[in-house]
Motif scaffolding. Structure first.
Motif, PDB file in Angstrom:
ATOM      1  N   MET A 154       0.828  -1.213   0.000  1.00 54.48           N
ATOM      2  CA  MET A 154       0.000   0.000   0.000  1.00 54.48           C
ATOM      3  C   MET A 154       0.862   1.262   0.000  1.00 54.48           C
ATOM      4  SD  MET A 154      -3.106  -0.474  -0.469  1.00 54.48           S
ATOM      5  CE  MET A 154      -3.633   1.192  -0.176  1.00 54.48           C
ATOM      6  N   ALA A 155       2.008   1.236   0.679  1.00 52.74           N
ATOM      7  CA  ALA A 155       2.911   2.388   0.645  1.00 52.74           C
ATOM      8  C   ALA A 155       3.436   2.607  -0.777  1.00 52.74           C
ATOM      9  CB  ALA A 155       4.067   2.178   1.616  1.00 52.74           C
ATOM     10  N   ASN A 162       0.502   3.937  -2.928  1.00 48.65           N
ATOM     11  CA  ASN A 162       0.238   5.356  -2.637  1.00 48.65           C
ATOM     12  C   ASN A 162       1.285   6.259  -3.283  1.00 48.65           C
ATOM     13  OD1 ASN A 162      -2.121   4.919  -1.215  1.00 48.65           O
ATOM     14  ND2 ASN A 162      -1.052   4.664   0.740  1.00 48.65           N
ATOM     15  N   THR A 163       2.532   5.796  -3.353  1.00 49.86           N
ATOM     16  CA  THR A 163       3.559   6.548  -4.063  1.00 49.86           C
ATOM     17  C   THR A 163       3.218   6.635  -5.552  1.00 49.86           C
ATOM     18  OG1 THR A 163       5.215   5.805  -2.471  1.00 49.86           O
ATOM     19  CG2 THR A 163       6.026   6.678  -4.566  1.00 49.86           C
ATOM     20  N   ARG A 196       0.237   6.388  -6.851  1.00 47.68           N
ATOM     21  CA  ARG A 196      -0.944   7.256  -6.983  1.00 47.68           C
ATOM     22  C   ARG A 196      -0.550   8.723  -6.986  1.00 47.68           C
ATOM     23  NH1 ARG A 196      -4.797   4.086  -2.712  1.00 47.68           N
ATOM     24  NH2 ARG A 196      -5.604   2.506  -4.163  1.00 47.68           N
ATOM     25  N   SER A 197       0.380   9.092  -6.111  1.00 43.68           N
ATOM     26  CA  SER A 197       0.799  10.493  -6.062  1.00 43.68           C
ATOM     27  C   SER A 197       1.541  10.892  -7.339  1.00 43.68           C
ATOM     28  CB  SER A 197       1.668  10.750  -4.833  1.00 43.68           C
ATOM     29  OG  SER A 197       2.890  10.049  -4.942  1.00 43.68           O
TER      30      SER A 197
END
Length: 195
Positions: free
Chosen positions: A184-185, A188-189, A191-192
């Protein structure tokens, strides 16, 4: 009755006729399965280079004259500009695109999802059960061995990316309960970077 067949005359009677005392060889002295001395090797043996190949190229797994494995962007097609920023399974996020086995996707506007398909089981190991039985005879102290627990995580974390009308999914094996948080980390990277 010590002889297994008292009527046998010790001569070989079954199967093809056998030569006396010599192992089978080929007529010109070569061994079975090997080419004759001075003969051209057959299929399955290393073949000589043809005359048209003056110098052999690099072997399998070695870089050609175009680059070294330590250079960034090695072996990437020229149409994929940028450098690799992140890798999730077989998905590589570049600074301007997403490279997957099914093709290159645009990075801007990509939709990322992650699904936890793993499970963690907790059970008493066999050693704990055996020690509990053995030490149960001594003042019931063996029952403390039943408090031993071991955790085992199995399954996968699925990552999907959709961009430019194309879709790709990959599975990452779960090695522990913390695998989903790590994935998930990374998602999320990505996604950003896609925003």
């Amino acid at each position: 009755m010590s002889d297994p067949n008292p009527y046998a005359d010790d001569s070989y009677k079954w199967g093809p006729p056998q030569p006396q005392g010599n192992p089978p060889t080929m007529p010109d002295g070569q061994g079975y399965g090997y080419p004759a001395p001075g003969a051209t090797p057959a299929y399955g043996y290393p073949q000589p280079l043809p005359e048209s190949a003056a110098t052999p190229g690099p072997g399998y797994g070695y870089p050609g004259p175009g680059g070294q494995p330590t250079q960034p962007g090695f072996n990437l097609p020229a149409t994929q500009g940028g450098t690799p920023m992140l890798s999730l399974g077989d998905i590589t996020v570049m600074n301007d695109s997403i490279v997957t086995p099914s093709g290159t996707l645009p990075l801007k506007g990509a939709v990322w999802t992650a699904t936890d398909m793993s499970r963690t089981e907790e059970k008493i190991p066999t050693v704990g059960i055996v020690l509990a039985i053995v030490f149960a005879l001594f003042c019931l102290i063996g029952l403390l061995f039943l408090l031993m627990k071991e955790k085992r995580t199995t399954g996968f974390v699925q990552i999907t990316v959709t961009s430019g009308g194309r879709h790709h999914a990959t599975m990452i094996p779960a090695t522990g309960p913390e695998t989903f948080q790590w994935v998930m980390a990374q998602v999320n990277t990505a996604r950003s970077m896609s925003a």
